[in-house]
Structures are given as C-alpha cells and as structure tokens.
Design a protein around this motif. Structure first.
Motif, PDB file in Angstrom:
ATOM      1  N   PHE A   1      47.048  29.896  33.888  1.00  0.00           N
ATOM      2  CA  PHE A   1      48.181  29.851  34.814  1.00  0.00           C
ATOM      3  C   PHE A   1      48.479  31.241  35.380  1.00  0.00           C
ATOM      4  CE2 PHE A   1      49.119  25.876  32.484  1.00  0.00           C
ATOM      5  CZ  PHE A   1      49.276  25.031  33.569  1.00  0.00           C
ATOM      6  N   GLU A   2      48.403  32.244  34.526  1.00  0.00           N
ATOM      7  CA  GLU A   2      48.675  33.606  34.994  1.00  0.00           C
ATOM      8  C   GLU A   2      47.658  34.060  36.027  1.00  0.00           C
ATOM      9  OE1 GLU A   2      48.707  35.790  31.370  1.00  0.00           O
ATOM     10  OE2 GLU A   2      50.768  35.197  30.834  1.00  0.00           O
ATOM     11  N   SER A   3      46.412  33.557  35.895  1.00  0.00           N
ATOM     12  CA  SER A   3      45.367  33.974  36.828  1.00  0.00           C
ATOM     13  C   SER A   3      45.615  33.476  38.244  1.00  0.00           C
ATOM     14  CB  SER A   3      44.000  33.480  36.342  1.00  0.00           C
ATOM     15  OG  SER A   3      43.829  32.086  36.568  1.00  0.00           O
ATOM     16  N   VAL A   4      46.399  32.401  38.383  1.00  0.00           N
ATOM     17  CA  VAL A   4      46.683  31.859  39.717  1.00  0.00           C
ATOM     18  C   VAL A   4      47.397  32.898  40.565  1.00  0.00           C
ATOM     19  CG1 VAL A   4      47.951  30.080  41.005  1.00  0.00           C
ATOM     20  CG2 VAL A   4      46.764  29.481  38.880  1.00  0.00           C
ATOM     21  N   GLU A   5      48.290  33.649  39.938  1.00  0.00           N
ATOM     22  CA  GLU A   5      49.066  34.643  40.692  1.00  0.00           C
ATOM     23  C   GLU A   5      48.228  35.833  41.130  1.00  0.00           C
ATOM     24  OE1 GLU A   5      53.483  34.659  39.836  1.00  0.00           O
ATOM     25  OE2 GLU A   5      52.658  34.574  37.806  1.00  0.00           O
ATOM     26  N   ASP A   6      47.040  35.962  40.570  1.00  0.00           N
ATOM     27  CA  ASP A   6      46.150  37.056  40.975  1.00  0.00           C
ATOM     28  C   ASP A   6      45.180  36.631  42.080  1.00  0.00           C
ATOM     29  OD1 ASP A   6      47.254  38.748  39.039  1.00  0.00           O
ATOM     30  OD2 ASP A   6      45.888  38.016  37.494  1.00  0.00           O
ATOM     31  N   CYS A   7      45.249  35.359  42.460  1.00  0.00           N
ATOM     32  CA  CYS A   7      44.308  34.830  43.457  1.00  0.00           C
ATOM     33  C   CYS A   7      44.886  34.901  44.871  1.00  0.00           C
ATOM     34  CB  CYS A   7      43.971  33.369  43.140  1.00  0.00           C
ATOM     35  SG  CYS A   7      43.041  33.115  41.625  1.00  0.00           S
ATOM     36  N   ASP A   8      44.028  35.061  45.834  1.00  0.00           N
ATOM     37  CA  ASP A   8      44.401  34.927  47.238  1.00  0.00           C
ATOM     38  C   ASP A   8      44.185  33.457  47.585  1.00  0.00           C
ATOM     39  OD1 ASP A   8      44.913  35.079  49.913  1.00  0.00           O
ATOM     40  OD2 ASP A   8      43.515  36.722  50.315  1.00  0.00           O
ATOM     41  N   VAL A   9      45.151  32.626  47.217  1.00  0.00           N
ATOM     42  CA  VAL A   9      44.950  31.178  47.244  1.00  0.00           C
ATOM     43  C   VAL A   9      44.711  30.638  48.657  1.00  0.00           C
ATOM     44  CG1 VAL A   9      46.185  30.734  45.099  1.00  0.00           C
ATOM     45  CG2 VAL A   9      47.450  30.753  47.263  1.00  0.00           C
ATOM     46  N   LEU A  10      45.219  31.315  49.670  1.00  0.00           N
ATOM     47  CA  LEU A  10      45.020  30.835  51.037  1.00  0.00           C
ATOM     48  C   LEU A  10      43.568  30.968  51.494  1.00  0.00           C
ATOM     49  CD1 LEU A  10      48.281  32.075  52.795  1.00  0.00           C
ATOM     50  CD2 LEU A  10      47.626  29.705  52.293  1.00  0.00           C
ATOM     51  N   LYS A  11      42.757  31.647  50.708  1.00  0.00           N
ATOM     52  CA  LYS A  11      41.336  31.754  51.010  1.00  0.00           C
ATOM     53  C   LYS A  11      40.506  30.848  50.091  1.00  0.00           C
ATOM     54  CE  LYS A  11      41.562  36.510  52.745  1.00  0.00           C
ATOM     55  NZ  LYS A  11      41.068  37.902  52.573  1.00  0.00           N
TER      56      LYS A  11
END
Length: 360
Positions: free
Chosen positions: A154-164
């Motif tokens: 879950f914490e790793s999600v915040e490190d992702c550029d999810v829009l890409k």
C-alpha cells in the motif's frame, strides 16, 4: 507443535457427542489448522483417539516433516485414499462416519457410500470452523506478519506516478513489492479500480489507464498460512467537494463500527453502527454488502459481520471493518481495516492511510 496436537485431540474427543465413531475432514484449510500440513491433496480421518493423514507420494517427505512431533496424527501415503480409508474405518470399527458436507462434492459422497457399504454417514457442519473463529496468540502473530508485508504494498502506491500506469500495471507492481517483501502468495486477486470503475466493489484490474478521481486498491497477502485483507481508496488529483463528502461519510461509518467492536457484541450491531451513518447521509442504497467478515487461514471465514448475522463477537476473533459507498457512473469508496476483538474494545491491526490520501 503441541498446540496443533491439542487441536486434533480436542476434535477427536467431540466425535462421540455427535453420534459418530469417525470423522472425515476434506477441507484443506481445516486440515492445515489441525495438522499443519500444507500440501494440495489430503484427507484427514479422525477417531476418538487420534487420526491419520492420507495423501499421495508427492507429499511423503513433506508430510512426514510437517507432522513431526505431532503423535496424534499418523501419515499414510497411498494410491487410493478411499481404499486406505476403508481399511482404517474397518479397523477402527466405525459404524457411522461423519463428513464435511460443505466441502465434499456430491460425486465424492456417492463414491464414499459405494466404497463403504454397511457404514452410515452423517454431515457434521462447522466442526472445525467453529474452533477457527477465535485465534490463539501464534495465529495473531502470523496475521500481524502478513499485514506488515501487505502494508509495504500500500505504501508503494504513493511512490508511483499512477497517471502513467494502467490498473493491471499498478496491481502487478503492488504484488511484486509484497512478494519481494516475503509474501508467499496473495490472499485473493488484487483489486485495482480507477475513476468510475470504483463503483464496482470487486472490480478486477484492466489494461485501462488510471485516471483522475478515486483509485481503489483492495489487497491482502498470505504468509505462514494466514491472510491479510485491507482496502484503501485514494484520490488521484485534487479531490472535488463531493469526493471529500463521500469519503468522509465512509470514514465516519468505518470509525463508528470500530468503536462498537468488543467481545459480547452481536456482529449485526457492528454492521448497524456503520450502516446507520451511511443511511443517514442518504447513501443507504449504495451500500449493498456486509460491513465485514472473519479472516484467518481463509480470507473470508466466520464470523460474518452483516445485518442478518447471528454471530456474537468473542475475544480473539480477527475481523474486517469495510463499509463502502458505490455510485454507478460516478465512483465509489471503501475503507477496510482488520481488527482484533478484545474483552473491551478492539485493536486495529492495519495501520495508517485511513485518512484521504491524495496522489498528484
């Protein structure tokens, strides 16, 4: 090891009270709970004095290792489980054999009746499951370890550029992180849903690009045979006023339900605590599932936490609290945490991220 041996003997001592001389356990989760055996093919035959684990040659060494130090259960490696079972039933003088009706197929039941003529059969539902609802200290430790690994995902999600990223791309990323952190497997297929698709409570991730709006991640891991189950709803981009409002309603429902959890409280009361908040806010029709469920060896087990549940919470139960609001064509929010029921109140086992998290 002693605890597992005691589990088997406790169940064995109960058989006479059910009017049976032997019991056939076919649910692999129940077999694991009683014996520690982790293979994919086994049957457990119990009498009043002990039992036999029947499996095939693939698990000869594994079975011997996992049963070591547990004298209540003996290993039998065989080509035909029913053939070996027939010998054991006859040797034990069993006249009536209990079985797990919920996990034995109709075809298997017919095969049993054909193989054991002269033996009566009786379905004994929930014999082992009733013992699994309350977790001992070792089980709670295993669940805590699974949760700690899932948290890294879950914490790793915040490190992702999810829009890409796509939904399935994010799901794969999360699973890679938790498996790298020690997860043996996932508790279930990871749910990732973006924007309007968050209105689907169990949306499977697709190849669609993640868009601005709500982003739901429902994920759990299996470690040491025990599961975790947690849901977080993020917002990608600046949240709208309505998004904040709906998230706030779900968060309040979630908090009210957790405040209500305590030993001796009916599970339906926990559901009512959450549902009343959502209903009062005008979203009652948009919350269709129960507020939670038990978690352990299986990701869904007793007790059920829903409006019709007859279960009463006991100290040592581990349950989820997961209210949600789902609005077709717009989106949805679910917040799910796992809690350990205490004599008074509960302990929230899953940590952080309950507040609205914004991904930019």
């Amino acid at each position: 090891m002693g605890a597992l041996n005691d589990r088997v003997l406790t169940v064995c001592r109960e058989l006479a009270g059910h009017g049976i001389g032997g019991m056939l356990i076919t649910d692999l989760a129940n077999i694991r709970y009683l014996t520690g055996f982790t293979g994919s093919s086994a049957r457990l035959f119990l009498t009043g004095k002990g039992g036999y684990l029947l499996t095939d040659s693939r698990y000869k060494l594994q079975g011997a290792a996992e049963l070591k130090g547990r004298p209540a259960v003996r290993l039998r490696v065989c080509k035909s489980a029913y053939g070996e079972l027939g010998k054991l039933v006859e040797r034990a003088g069993v006249k009536k054999l209990g079985f797990e009706g919920s996990s034995l197929s109709y075809d298997a039941y017919l095969a049993l009746k054909k193989a054991f003529k002269g033996v009566g059969f009786k379905s004994i539902p929930g014999l082992v499951e009733a013992r699994r609802v309350v977790k001992d200290k070792a089980e709670v430790r295993a669940i805590r370890r699974a949760i700690a690994v899932a948290q890294k995902g879950f914490e790793s999600v915040e490190d992702c550029d999810v829009l890409k990223m796509t939904e399935v791309g994010l799901a794969n990323h999360i699973e890679s992180v938790v498996k790298g952190a020690g997860a043996e497997s996932m508790s279930f297929s990871t749910i990732v849903a973006s924007a309007k698709r968050t209105a689907l409570p169990h949306a499977m991730p697709t190849g669609r690009a993640i868009k601005k709006g709500f982003l739901t991640v429902d994920m759990g891991v299996s470690l040491g045979g025990y599961k975790s189950d947690e849901t977080r709803t993020f917002v990608v981009g600046e949240p709208t006023r309505r998004q904040r409002e709906v998230y706030g309603v779900v968060k309040e429902a979630h908090d009210r339900a957790i405040d209500a959890v305590s030993a001796g409280v009916g599970a339906s009361e926990i559901d009512r605590a959450a549902r009343s908040v959502i209903k009062k806010a005008g979203y009652g029709r948009n919350f269709g599932h129960g507020t939670g469920h038990g978690v352990g060896i299986n990701v869904h087990e007793r007790p059920g936490v829903g409006p019709k549940s007859k279960d009463v919470l006991e100290e040592g139960m581990v349950i989820t609290i997961e209210p949600g609001i789902y609005i077709p064509g717009w989106g949805g929010v679910r917040i799910e945490d796992m809690v350990l029921v205490k004599g008074r109140g509960c302990e929230v086992l899953t940590e952080g991220l309950q507040e609205l998290r914004i991904l930019r």
